[in-house]
Design an enzyme around this catalytic site. Structure first.
Site, mmCIF file in Angstrom:
data_model
loop_
_atom_site.group_PDB
_atom_site.id
_atom_site.type_symbol
_atom_site.label_atom_id
_atom_site.label_comp_id
_atom_site.label_asym_id
_atom_site.label_seq_id
_atom_site.Cartn_x
_atom_site.Cartn_y
_atom_site.Cartn_z
ATOM 1 N N CYS A 60 0.795 -1.241 0.000
ATOM 2 C CA CYS A 60 0.000 0.000 0.000
ATOM 3 C C CYS A 60 0.821 1.281 0.000
ATOM 4 C CB CYS A 60 -0.953 0.012 1.186
ATOM 5 S SG CYS A 60 -0.143 0.347 2.759
ATOM 6 N N VAL A 262 19.348 -13.043 2.079
ATOM 7 C CA VAL A 262 18.318 -12.009 1.963
ATOM 8 C C VAL A 262 18.872 -10.789 1.240
ATOM 9 C CG1 VAL A 262 18.818 -11.142 4.313
ATOM 10 C CG2 VAL A 262 16.623 -10.650 3.273
ATOM 11 N N VAL A 268 11.470 -13.141 2.123
ATOM 12 C CA VAL A 268 11.882 -13.657 3.441
ATOM 13 C C VAL A 268 11.040 -13.011 4.538
ATOM 14 C CG1 VAL A 268 13.808 -13.790 5.060
ATOM 15 C CG2 VAL A 268 14.210 -14.107 2.619
ATOM 16 N N ASP A 363 6.607 -13.349 -12.671
ATOM 17 C CA ASP A 363 6.392 -12.743 -13.991
ATOM 18 C C ASP A 363 7.636 -12.784 -14.852
ATOM 19 O OD1 ASP A 363 3.783 -12.009 -13.499
ATOM 20 O OD2 ASP A 363 4.394 -10.199 -12.454
ATOM 21 N N LYS A 426 1.491 -10.934 -19.467
ATOM 22 C CA LYS A 426 1.100 -11.117 -18.076
ATOM 23 C C LYS A 426 -0.364 -10.758 -17.946
ATOM 24 C CE LYS A 426 1.939 -8.896 -13.571
ATOM 25 N NZ LYS A 426 2.873 -8.181 -12.719
ATOM 26 N N GLU A 1266 -21.887 9.682 -0.656
ATOM 27 C CA GLU A 1266 -22.031 8.282 -1.026
ATOM 28 C C GLU A 1266 -22.514 8.052 -2.447
ATOM 29 O OE1 GLU A 1266 -24.645 7.504 2.496
ATOM 30 O OE2 GLU A 1266 -23.285 5.837 2.678
#
Ligand SMILES: Cc1cc2nc3c(=O)[nH]c(=O)nc-3n(C[C@H](O)[C@H](O)[C@H](O)COP(=O)(O)OP(=O)(O)OC[C@H]3O[C@@H](n4cnc5c(N)ncnc54)[C@H](O)[C@@H]3O)c2cc1C
Ligand code: FES
Ligand code: FES
Length: 1319
Positions: A60, A262, A268, A363, A426, A1266
C-alpha cells in the site's frame, strides 16, 4: 571448477554498532534487534509516527520512506523510495533515511506537501505521508519529471479516499509537461466563466528549488567504512550477517545451511517465523561480484544482487546503445520488469532472489527461461559452475535444483539473433494494472526462424500460474520446430494448448487460464507475423488481417472540475461555498496529524491480540492457553469468563443482545473472537494468540446465498413492498422477461485498521479512544460489558483514517474486549488490528442475488417489476435490516415503475456479519436496476439511454416518496451529463472503433443516480465556547473520517459568528463534551452536526448581538469581552432535530418521510477492453452531481471522485473469495485489489449542477458523500457494451448476464469467440 578462498570464521564475529541517519540525525544503536523492520524502528524506537502502518505486506505504500546511500564506485548519491514495513532495519546500516517529518513541517512546508494540500489531494490523510515520500523521492532523483514518471512513482501508493485525481493534478505541477497550477498564472488551472469556476486550487504556492533540500550526511559520503567491513547484529530470535566478500558468504552458507540469504526481504519478510527458534539471515547486498554488471558483445552479465530497478537502468542503457534486433529480448524483459510490483518493490528486490524464490507466479522467470539465460552458481565446497535456466531448473513448489550451500552469483542474458523474436505477457486479476499483482498467469515466448524463411528453427514457451511451479510447454515447442509460421500452425497450436497443456486442478479459474494460454500464443503469433519480414501478408483470415491484439496506449491523465462561484457580495474571508482546504491539511501532509495508533504509549501499556476461530461453525470443546501464556512477556489470556457484565453486544437492528464479546460455547464464523492474549509487545501478543489451542466440534456451515436458500437458512427479518396489482400489470405488458444477477461483497479497505486504547482511571472510570464513528455505541457497550454506569465511560476520537461504514460495530466489540482486559489488569490496553485480521474480522458489503421479472411496453416503458432479493447477512442480523430497507427503498433508482412487488430476504450464513458500507444497500439496488434496464433495452431494441430517459421520473407524483421536491434535477443532471460527455458523438466514435478492431472493443454507458441522505432518525449535538481573546472552540458529535466534516462545520460557524475561520479551533469528538450522538453516516454528517453547530452559534450571536448593536464599529474581541464583563455565558450547546414522522414503512411506502432528502446525479463512462484477456481501462468519465449550493466544492468534488472510484472497485474490480472453511482468502492488498492510481479514468471530469439549492440542507447544500459509488455501475454497463460488440462480431446477439465484479475472467469468457468455444 575454481575453489573459493579467503573466508573468515563465523564464531569470530562480534556484534557491531548499528548506524543510521534519520532526517539528518545520526542514530547509533548498540543493541539493534535484527528482527525489527524499519517501520517499527522509526515509529516505536524513534517516535516518528508520520510513516503509517497499514498493510504490513508491501502492498500500500503508507510506510514509504526515502532511503539514500552513497555509491562510492559511481561517486553518486542514490535515493530510493522503499516500504519500511518489510525492510529489515539492519539492511539500512550505514545509510540515511528521510521520513515525512524530514521533508517539511507545518511551519515550513515542502512544495510537495504544500501543493498536495492546496490541490485537496487528501481526505482522511492516512495515505498522505506515503504519497509525499514517493513524490519527494522522485523529485530528489529528477527535478523535472515527465507526467508519466509521476504516475509511475505513485503506483505503489494506495489511497481509498480521493480517487487519485487531485493527487495527480497536484504533483503534475512539478512535471516538465504538466500544468504549473498557479491560479494567477495558469490558464488551465483557472478557467471558467463569470459564475462558473473550474479551479479548486487554494492559493498560490512556492516554486520548487532543489538547492533547498537537506544535504546528504557528509560522514557517509566521505568514507565507506560502514560498507567495507562485514557486519554482524544479533537479537533474541534473529542473527544478521552482512559479508563483504563472496568467499565469506559461501563459507557462512556452508557452515550454516539453514541460514537464509536475503536482499530486499520481499519474500523472506513474509515467511512463517516459528517462535523460540533463532534464525540467521545473511545479507547478499555487499558482495562485489553480486553487484557487478558486464555489458558483453552478445550478452549482459548481471550480478544476482542487482535490484530490479537497477536491472531496468542497465537494460535501458543497453537498449539505447544497441540496434533494435539484438535488443528484442532485452526490450521484452524490460517491459515485463516495469510490471513487477511497484517502485518500492523494484528498488529493493533482487533479480537473483526473484529467480531463487522459485515462485510459481513469477512474472520474470518464464521470460528468462525462454531467453536462454545461464546462471553462474558458486559454493564453498565446489567453487563455480554455470547452469542453464531451463526446464530442469525448477524442481517443485518454490524449489530449485540448487543445494542449500549454493549461491546464485550472477546471470547472463544473451542478446537476440537476427531472426529471433521474444515477448512476455502477463495477466492477473486486474490486468490493466499489470504492476503489483502476482495472481494469475504470465508467460514468455521466443521463436527463432531459419535464416530468411518462415520455418521455425527454435521455439520456447514457458508459463507461470498454471501449477506448483513454472512450466515450459516443451511438447508445443517441439511440435512447432520445423514448421512454417502460418494459419495452420496457429490453429494446431491453439488446439494443442487447449487440450494438452496441464493446468493444476488445485487452481481456480481453469477455463480462464486455458483461454489465456491460447490468447498469449495468439498475441505472440500476430506480433511475430507483423515483425518478421517473410511473414507479411501471409494470412487470409479477415480477423487476422485487422489484428491489433494490444490495447490502445493509455493517454496521459487529464481532469476538470467545475462548480458555481459564490455571489460577488460574499465577504472575501467568508469561506462558505468556496473550495477551502481540509482544516487539517498541513498537519496531514507533514505527518504531524495524530491517528489513533500514533498516540504514544503510556507507562505500563499492554497489548491485546485476539484469539480467533478457525472454523466457520462449531462448538468450542476446549481452550488450551498454556503454550501462549508460558511465553516470556505474555501477561494472560482473557476470555468469556473474565467479562464482569454482559458478554453480548446489542444488535443495532433489534437492540437485543446478539454478538458475544468473547465466544463462549459456539463459534458462528471464521475469525470470530474467542479470547485474547495480553502481552508487553504487540507482535508477541499476536504470535502468542496463534499458540492458543482451541478444540472444536464442527457443525454444518453455510457460506453462500445459494446454500442458504437450499438450507432454508434465513434471519427472521424479511421485508416486502407491494404497490398495485402485479398480475394484471404483467398481463397488460407487451413484453415480460425474467433474469437473475449476483453482486459480490466488498471490503471497506480503509487505510487505517481498527484500533482502540482503553485506560482505566480512578473511581472505576474508563477512557476509550477508538477508531469508531459512533462513540455512543462504544460507550454503551463498554458500560454493559463492565457492568458500570455509562457516566464512568468516556469515548473519544480525533480522526479516522477512512471508515466507509466499517467502523461501527466491530470496533465496539474490540473496545469491549480491551475494556475487560484493562479492568482486570488495571493497565492501559492497546489493540491495533493487522490488515489480515481486520479484513477477516470485519463484515463486508452484503453480497446480493436478485431474481427479477419485469413487464414493459414496446417503447421500453416499465410497467411492473417483481423481484426477490436475497442478501447474504452473515452470522448476525447486525445492520442488515437497515441495509435491506435501504436497498428496497432505492431499488427503482430514478425510474418510475408504477406497479411492483419486491421481497427482501436476509440469508443467515457463517460469514462475519455483513455490515454498513458506503451507499448502504443502494449500490446493490442500482446494480440490480441498471441490469434490469440493460435487459429491457436488449429486448425492446431501443438504445439504452433512450430507455433510461423514457422511464425517468418527471415529477413528484411519480415518486414513491414524499420527500423528493427536487426530483426534476435528475433530468437536469442527465441532460448536462449527455452534453458534457458529448455522448452521441462519443458513441459514434466508439462504434467506428469497434468496427475497425476485432480483439479490442470500446463501450459507452450513461446512468442516472438518486440516493437517500440520512436514512436515520436525524439529530445531532454541538458545543461551542468563545474565549476572551476571541478564539472559538468547537466540538460536536460528528466524527471526522476524511469527508471534511470538521472543515465544513468550521465554515458554518465562521459564517454565523461573522469571523474568519482562523479564530476557530475544532477539537476531538468526545462523549464528555457532546453526549448521546448518533453515528456519523449516510452523507448526513454536515446536515446533522453542521446544523447543531449553526444552532449553537446562533444562540451565542443572540447573546452577543446587543453588544454589537451598542458598538457596531467594535471588533469581535471587544464584543466578546464586553459580553463577558456583563456576565453573559459565552458557551452554548446546539442541537438539531428533524421533527416529524421518520422511517421507511415497507407496508405503506408513501406514508412517512423515509429519508432526510435525496441527492441526484448522472455519470457517463467510456471504456476499452482487451477481448483476449478481459483487461479493461476507463478512457473517460463524466459526472454531473446536484450538490445543492455546495458548502465547499473542493471537498464535495473530492467525495464525488473518491466515491466513484470505490463504486468502480465494487462493480468491476474488487473480488472477495473464501475458502470452503469460511476463511477469507483475499485479505491484504496482494490479494484484494482496490483501485490503484493507474485505474483513474484517463479523462476525469466532474461538475456540480448550478442553481440547485436544497431547501432541506444547511445553507442549501446537499450531502454527496455516497451517491457516486452508484455511478460506478456506468463502468459495468460500458463494459457490457464493449463485450456485446465483441459477441456481435461472432454473430452472437442479445442480452447476456455479467455479474459484479466484472473481473477479467468474466469479461474474457463473456467475449465469445473461437478460443472460448473450444473450452
Ligand atoms: C508487494 C509485492 C508485490 C509484488 N509484485 C510482484 C509482481 O507483480 N510480479 C512478480 O513476479 N513478483 C512480485 N512480487 C514478488 C517479488 O518479485 C519477489 O518477492 C522479489 O523478487 C524477491 O526479492 P527480494 O530481494 O526481496 O528477496 P528476498 O526476500 O531477499 O529473498 C528471497 C529468496 O531468495 C533467496 N536468495 C536471495 N539471493 C540469493 C542468491 N544470490 N542465491 C541463492 N538464493 C538467494 C533467499 O534465500 C530467499 O529465500 C511482489 C512482492 C511483493 C512483496
Ligand atoms: S504498510 Fe508498508 S506497504 Fe503497506
Ligand atoms: S486520503 Fe488517501 S486513504 Fe484517505
Amino acid at each position: 571448477m575454481d575453489t573459493v578462498k579467503n573466508y573468515v570464521e563465523v564464531d569470530q564475529l562480534q556484534p557491531d554498532e548499528f548506524v543510521l541517519f534519520v532526517n539528518g540525525r545520526k542514530i547509533v544503536d548498540k543493541c539493534v534487534d535484527p528482527e525489527m523492520n524499519l517501520l517499527i524502528y522509526i515509529r516505536r524506537k524513534l517516535g516518528l509516527r508520520g510513516s503509517k502502518f497499514s498493510c504490513g505486506e508491501g502492498g500500500c505504500g503508507a510506510c514509504t520512506v526515502m532511503l539514500s546511500k552513497y555509491d562510492h564506485q559511481q561517486k553518486k548519491i542514490l535515493h530510493h523510495a522503499i516500504n519500511a514495513c518489510y525492510t529489515p532495519v539492519c539492511s539500512v546500516h550505514g545509510m540515511a533515511i528521510t521520513t515525512v517529518e524530514g521533508v517539511g513541517s507545518t511551519t515550513k512546508l515542502h512544495p510537495v506537501q504544500e501543493r498536495l494540500a492546496k490541490y485537496h489531494g487528501l481526505q482522511c490523510g492516512f495515505c498522505t505521508p506515503g504519497m509525499v515520500k514517493s513524490m519527494y523521492t522522485l523529485l530528489r532523483n529528477n527535478t523535472l519529471p515527465a507526467v508519466a514518471d509521476i504516475e509511475m512513482a505513485l503506483v505503489g501508493n494506495l489511497c481509498r479516499c480521493t480517487g487519485y485525481r487531485p493527487i495527480l493534478q497536484a504533483f503534475n505541477t512539478f512535471a516538465q509537461n504538466g500544468c504549473c497550477g498557479s491560479p494567477s498564472k495558469c490558464g488551465c488551472a483557472a478557467t471558467g466563466s463569470e459564475n462558473y469556476n473550474s479551479s479548486l486550487v487554494t492559493g498560490e504556492f512556492a516554486p520548487y528549488n532543489e538547492t533547498q533540500e537537506p544535504i546528504f550526511p557528509s560522514e557517509l559520503q566521505l568514507n565507506d567504512h560502514f560498507h567495507r567491513k562485514t557486519v554482524f547484529f544479533a537479537g533474541k530470535s534473529v542473527v544478521w550477517i552482512r559479508p563483504t566478500t563472496l568467499a565469506e558468504l559461501l563459507k557462512y552458507k556452508c557452515d550454516i545451511p539453514d541460514a537464509i540469504l536475503v536482499l530486499g526481504n520481499a519474500e523472506v519478510g513474509f515467511m512463517p517465523k516459528p517462535i523460540g527458534i533463532q534464525r540467521t539471515l545473511i545479507s547478499v547486498s555487499h558482495v562485489p561480484e553480486m553487484k557487478q554488471v558486464h555489458l558483453l558483445e552478445s550478452s549482459i552479465k548481471l550480478g544476482a544482487s542487482i535490484t530490479m530497478a537497477g536491472m531496468i537502468d542497465v537494460l535501458n542503457e543497453r537498449i539505447n546503445e544497441l540496434p533494435r534486433v539484438p535488443n528484442r529480448v532485452y526490450q521484452a524483459i524490460l517491459d515485463m520488469l516495469y510490471s513487477v510490483g511497484d517502485n518500492q518493490i523494484r528498488n529493493v528486490a533482487g533479480i537473483g532472489s526473484h529467480i531463487m524464490t522459485a515462485s510459481p507466479l513469477s512474472d520474470i522467470n518464464p521470460l528468462l527461461m525462454v531467453a536462454g539465460v545461464t546462471l553462474n552458481i558458486a559454493s564453498h565446497k565446489d567453487g563455480f559452475h554455470t547452469l542453464p535456466m531451463n526446464k530442469d531448473f525448477y524442481t517443485g513448489y518454490r524449489k530449485t535444483i540448487l543445494s542449500s550451500d549454493q549461491v546464485l552469483v550472477s546471470l547472463s542474458i544473451p542478446c537476440s539473433k537476427e531472426n529471433e523474436y521474444c515477448a512476455g505477457y502477463k495477466v492477473n486479476k486486474y490486468v490493466h494494472r499489470r504492476d503489483k499483482n502476482i495472481d494469475i498467469v504470465s508467460c514468455g515466448m521466443r521463436v527463432l526462424f531459419e535464416w530468411n524463411t518462415d520455418k521455425v528453427e527454435e521455439m520456447s514457451i514457458c508459463f507461470s500460474g498454471m501449477g506448483p511451479t513454472i512450466a515450459m510447454a516443451t511438447h508445443v515447442s517441439d511440435y512447432i520446430v520445423g514448421r512454417k509460421w502460418n494459419e495452420d500452425l496457429l490453429k494446431d497450436v491453439m488446439q494443442i494448448l487447449s487440450e494438452q497443456f496441464p493446468i493444476s486442478s488445485q487452481l481456480r479459474m481453469v477455463e480462464y487460464r486455458k483461454t489465456l494460454l491460447q490468447s498469449f500464443f495468439f498475441k505472440f503469433f500476430i506480433k511475430v507475423m507483423n515483425e518478421h519480414c517473410t511473414l507479411k501478408n501471409i494470412v487470409k483470415s479477415p480477423d487476422l488481417r485487422r489484428p491489433s491484439v494490444t490495447m490502445t496506449k493509455k493517454m496521459p491523465f487529464t481532469g476538470t472540475q467545475s462548480y458555481q462561484c459564490v455571489p460577488d457580495l460574499q465577504r472575501k474571508t467568508e469561506l462558505v461555498g468556496r473550495p477551502s482546504m481540509n482544516e487539517s491539511s498541513f498537519a496531514l501532509v507533514t505527518g504531524e496529524a495524530v491517528f489513533m495508533d500514533d498516540t504514544l504509549s503510556e507507562e505500563g501499556e499492554l497489548f491485546f491480540a485476539m484469539v480467533t476461530s478457525t472454523h466457520a461453525h462449531a462448538n468450542i470443546v476446549s481452550i488450551d492457553t498454556s503454550g501462549a501464556t508460558s511465553l516470556d512477556g505474555v501477561i494472560c489470556y482473557i476470555g468469556a469468563e473474565d467479562v464482569p457484565g454482559l458478554n453480548s453486544l446489542k444488535s443495532p437492528s433489534s437492540n437485543e443482545p446478539e454478538e458475544e464479546v468473547f465466544a463462549s460455547k459456539q463459534v458462528v464464523c471464521y475469525g470470530q473472537c474467542i479470547g485474547g492474549i495480553v502481552a508487553v509487545d504487540p507482535k508477541l501478543a499476536s504470535q502468542a494468540a496463534k499458540l492458543v489451542k482451541v478444540q472444536y466440534e464442527d457443525l454444518p456451515h453455510i457460506l453462500t446465498i445459494e446454500d442458504a436458500i437450499h438450507a432454508n437458512s434465513y434471519h427472521p427479518h424479511d421485508k416486502h413492498i407491494s404497490v398495485g396489482n402485479v398480475t394484471s400489470a404483467f398481463d397488460q405488458s407487451d413484453y415480460v422477461i425474467e433474469g437473475e444477477i449476483y453482486l459480490g461483497g466488498q471490503s471497506h479497505y480503509y487505510m487505517e485498521t481498527q484500533c482502540c486504547i482503553v485506560k482505566p482511571g480512578e473511581n472505576g472510570e474508563i477512557t476509550v479512544s477508538a477508531t469508531c464513528r459512533n462513540l455512543t455505541m462504544v460507550q454503551r457497550a463498554v458500560a454493559d460489558t463492565l457492568a458500570i454506569p455509562i457516566n464512568k465511560v468516556t469515548c473519544k476520537t480525533r480522526r479516522l483514517g477512512g471508515a466507509f461504514g466499517g467502523k461501527f460495530e466491530f470496533v465496539t466489540s474490540q473496545a469491549a474486549k480491551c475494556a475487560v482486559a484493562a479492568k482486570r489488569l488495571a493497565k492501559p490496553i492497546r489493540s491495533t488490528l493487522t490488515r489480515d485480521t481486520d479484513m477477516q474480522f470485519i463484515g463486508t458489503r452484503h453480497p446480493v442475488l436478485a431474481r427479477y421479472k419485469v413487464g414493459f411496453s414496446k417503447q421500453g416503458i416499465l410497467k411492473v417489476l417483481q423481484a426477490k432479493i436475497f442478501l447474504n447477512g452473515g452470522c448476525y442480523t447486525g445492520r442488515s435490516v437497515n441495509v435491506m430497507e435501504q436497498l428496497l427503498a432505492t431499488l427503482h433508482n430514478t425510474y418510475n415503475i408504477p406497479v411492483y412487488e419486491i421481497d427482501g430476504i436476509l440469508c443467515k450464513t457463517n460469514l462475519p456479519s455483513c455490515t454498513a458500507m458506503r451507499g448502504f444497500g443502494a449500490p446493490q439496488s442500482m446494480g440490480i436496476m441498471e441490469t434490469i434496464i440493460d435487459h429491457v433495452t436488449n429486448e425492446c431494441g431501443f438504445p439504452s439511454e433512450k430507455v433510461r430517459e423514457r422511464n425517468m421520473y418527471d415529477g413528484l407524483s411519480d415518486s414513491l416518496f414524499q420527500d423528493m421536491p427536487d426530483v426534476r434535477n435528475i433530468r437536469r443532471c442527465w441532460i448536462e451529463c449527455l452534453k458534457q460527455s458529448d455522448y452521441y458523438n462519443l458513441q459514434k466514435d466508439v462504434d467506428t472503433f469497434n468496427s475497425s478492431f476485432r480483439w479490442k472493443k470500446r463501450g459507452i454507458a450513461i446512468t442516472p443516480v438518486k440516493t437517500a441522505i440520512g436514512p436515520l432518525p436525524p439529530h445531532g449535538g454541538a458545543l461551542v465556547h468563545i474565549y476572551l481573546d476571541g478564539s472559538v472552540l468547537l466540538s460536536h458529535g460528528g466524527i471526522e473520517m476524511g469527508q471534511g466534516l470538521f472543515t465544513k462545520t468550521k465554515q458554518i460557524a465562521s459564517r454565523i459568528l461573522g469571523i474568519s475561520s482562523d479564530y476557530i479551533h475544532i477539537t476531538e469528538t468526545s462523549t464528555d463534551k457532546v453526549p448521546n450522538s448518533i453515528q456519523t453516516a449516510a452523507s448526513s454528517g454536515t446536515d446533522l452536526f453542521g446544523s447543531a453547530v449553526k444552532n449553537a452559534c446562533e444562540i451565542l450571536m443572540g447573546r452577543l448581538n446587543p453588544f454589537i448593536k451598542d458598538n457596531p464599529n467594535g471588533t469581535w474581541k471587544e464584543w466578546v469581552n464586553i459580553a463577558y464583563q456583563n456576565r453573559v455565558s459565552l458557551s452554548a450547546t446546539g442541537h438539531f432535530n428533524y421533527e416529524g414522522k421518520f422511517g421507511f414503512d415497507c407496508d405503506d411506502p408513501g406514508s412517512s418521510r423515509a429519508m432526510y432528502y435525496f441527492s441526484y446525479g448522472a455519470g457517463c463512462c467510456e471504456v476499452e477492453i482487451d477481448c483476449l484477456t478481459g483487461d479493461h481501462y476507463i478512457r473517460q468519465m463524466n459526472i454531473v452531481i446536484d450538490s445543492g449550493n455546495s458548502l465547499n466544492p473542493a471537498l464535495d468534488i473530492g467525495q464525488i471522485e473518491g466515491a466513484f472510484m470505490m463504486g468502480y472497485g465494487y462493480y468491476c474490480l474488487e473480488e472477495l473469495r473464501y475458502s470452503p472453511k469460511g476463511e477469507l482468502l483475499t485479505k491484504g492488498p496482494g490479494m484484494y485489489k482496490i483501485p490503484w492510481i493507474s485505474d483513474t479514468p484517463r479523462r476525469f471530469n466532474v461538475s456540480l449542477l448550478p442553481d440547485a439549492p436544497n431547501e432541506a440542507g444547511v445553507f442549501s447544500a446537499r450531502g454527496v458523500g455516497e451517491m457516486t459509488v452508484m455511478i460506478g455501475v456506468s463502468v459495468l454497463m460500458a463494459i457490457k457494451y464493449a463485450v456485446a460488440a465483441a459477441r456481435s462480431d461472432e454473430g452472437v446477439r442479445g442480452y447476456f448476464r455479467l455479474d459484479a465484479p466484472s473481473t477479467p475472467e468474466k469479461i474474457r469468457l463473456a467475449c465469445i469467440d473461437d478460443i472460448c468455444n473450444k473450452i
